[in-house]
Scaffold this motif. Structure first.
Motif, PDB file in Angstrom:
ATOM      1  N   UNK A  57       2.986   1.714   3.417  1.00  0.00           N
ATOM      2  CA  UNK A  57       2.885   1.673   1.956  1.00  0.00           C
ATOM      3  C   UNK A  57       3.332   0.293   1.505  1.00  0.00           C
ATOM      4  N   UNK A  58       2.735  -0.202   0.439  1.00  0.00           N
ATOM      5  CA  UNK A  58       3.247  -1.391  -0.232  1.00  0.00           C
ATOM      6  C   UNK A  58       3.791  -0.979  -1.597  1.00  0.00           C
ATOM      7  N   UNK A  59       5.060  -1.308  -1.810  1.00  0.00           N
ATOM      8  CA  UNK A  59       5.773  -0.957  -3.038  1.00  0.00           C
ATOM      9  C   UNK A  59       5.810  -2.161  -3.968  1.00  0.00           C
ATOM     10  N   UNK A  60       5.234  -1.987  -5.153  1.00  0.00           N
ATOM     11  CA  UNK A  60       5.262  -3.022  -6.192  1.00  0.00           C
ATOM     12  C   UNK A  60       6.155  -2.502  -7.322  1.00  0.00           C
ATOM     13  N   UNK A  61       7.246  -3.198  -7.570  1.00  0.00           N
ATOM     14  CA  UNK A  61       8.168  -2.786  -8.641  1.00  0.00           C
ATOM     15  C   UNK A  61       7.931  -3.626  -9.890  1.00  0.00           C
ATOM     16  N   UNK A  62       8.085  -3.014 -11.063  1.00  0.00           N
ATOM     17  CA  UNK A  62       7.965  -3.792 -12.309  1.00  0.00           C
ATOM     18  C   UNK A  62       9.213  -4.635 -12.529  1.00  0.00           C
ATOM     19  N   UNK A  70       3.263   5.410  -9.842  1.00  0.00           N
ATOM     20  CA  UNK A  70       1.837   5.664  -9.660  1.00  0.00           C
ATOM     21  C   UNK A  70       1.508   5.450  -8.184  1.00  0.00           C
ATOM     22  N   UNK A  71       1.011   6.501  -7.536  1.00  0.00           N
ATOM     23  CA  UNK A  71       0.597   6.428  -6.138  1.00  0.00           C
ATOM     24  C   UNK A  71      -0.870   6.020  -6.120  1.00  0.00           C
ATOM     25  N   UNK A  72      -1.159   4.838  -5.609  1.00  0.00           N
ATOM     26  CA  UNK A  72      -2.515   4.304  -5.563  1.00  0.00           C
ATOM     27  C   UNK A  72      -3.135   4.683  -4.214  1.00  0.00           C
ATOM     28  N   UNK A  94      -0.579  -2.436 -12.410  1.00  0.00           N
ATOM     29  CA  UNK A  94       0.332  -1.360 -12.822  1.00  0.00           C
ATOM     30  C   UNK A  94       1.762  -1.869 -12.954  1.00  0.00           C
ATOM     31  N   UNK A  95       2.199  -2.664 -11.984  1.00  0.00           N
ATOM     32  CA  UNK A  95       3.564  -3.211 -12.054  1.00  0.00           C
ATOM     33  C   UNK A  95       3.729  -4.099 -13.284  1.00  0.00           C
TER      34      UNK A  95
END
Length: 278
Positions: A57-62, A70-72, A94-95
């Motif tokens: 998984x790649x996690x993009x945080x705001x 949101x799970x893409x 999204x982030x």
């Protein structure tokens, strides 16, 4: 009550070349096996949830307080030729809008996937959210394109989840495996996923046969989609609302790929859905 949202949107221009197609060891559900800082794109954190190279998984945080997760889930007719980089532009977008984006990879047909491995991986990737520090999981939205739309809605209805999906958005999703198989979508992709022709015995894998869900579903689809018929979305929403479920048809333009173009009006329509959620 059936709710239908119609958005009269202009046709899109060129589709980026990265999206020119429609898009073994079982993992331990809900257990992140390793984290590699800086391994993902744009500073995203790469997390593995199993030993297979596709279990990541790649996690993009705001940069601000998160509005939710949101799970893409990328598409590509469940085939190994297509990967999670199809979802990277959406994860970035999204982030930027304040969402924590969880862009998942999973085993596909051709690299160890199929039934049940593909489904096991999607479930485990979502459940791995529980192992990430600092996430508020009160809002977890699955957002999937094409075959990923199928998996997004399937995940919202899976039994006994480690992490519960609260909302599902299908982007031009394959929501009826039986109809997909009969139409030969993706060159027989549904049968390749299942290992046999789709039928009534595949209810546990088929969103159309899992109706009704207790999770709100938005089916975002364009009538000019020439890859996955608009009728898939219409039939799902009609059946779901008739059964008392909450389902909304969001009608856009832009063909099969406009829904995953962050510069499109079809994407803007999905941001409106997300704004309503969180």
């Amino acid at each position: 009550m059936r709710r239908r949202t119609f958005l009269a949107l202009p046709a899109l221009g060129l589709v980026p070349c990265a999206v020119l197609s429609a898009c073994s060891r079982a993992p331990t559900p809900g257990r992140a096996h390793g984290v590699s800082q800086g391994a993902g794109q744009d500073g995203a954190v790469r997390i593995t949830y199993g030993d297979d190279p596709s279990q990541l998984v790649e996690l993009h945080r705001p940069s601000t307080a998160s509005r939710g997760v949101v799970v893409v889930i990328h598409g590509g007719f469940w085939k190994s030729a297509y990967d999670h980089t199809l979802g990277t532009p959406l994860a970035r977008a999204l982030a930027e809008r304040g969402w924590t984006a969880w862009n998942i990879e999973y085993r596909r047909v051709g690299n160890g996937g199929g039934t049940p491995e593909t489904f096991d991986d999607v479930a485990a990737a979502i459940d791995a959210l529980a192992d990430v520090d600092g996430l508020d999981l009160s809002t977890v939205v699955t957002l999937g394109h094409s075959a990923g739309g199928h998996l997004a809605v399937w995940a919202a209805g899976r039994p006994d989840p480690g992490v519960r999906v609260t909302h599902a958005i299908s982007q031009a999703g394959v929501l009826d495996l039986v109809a997909s198989d009969r139409a030969g979508l993706g060159g027989g992709a549904a049968a390749a996923l299942l290992g046999h022709p789709a039928g009534a015995g595949d209810a546990q894998w088929d969103p159309q046969q899992q109706i009704p869900l207790d999770v709100p579903v938005w089916a975002v689809h364009a009538p000019d989609d020439d890859t996955v018929p608009f009728a898939q979305a219409e039939a799902y929403v009609d059946a779901a609302t008739a059964a008392g479920a909450e389902a909304t048809l969001v009608e856009v333009t832009g063909g099969h790929f406009g829904v995953i173009d962050p510069d499109s009006d079809a994407w803007a329509a999905q941001l409106e859905v997300l704004d309503a959620i969180g």
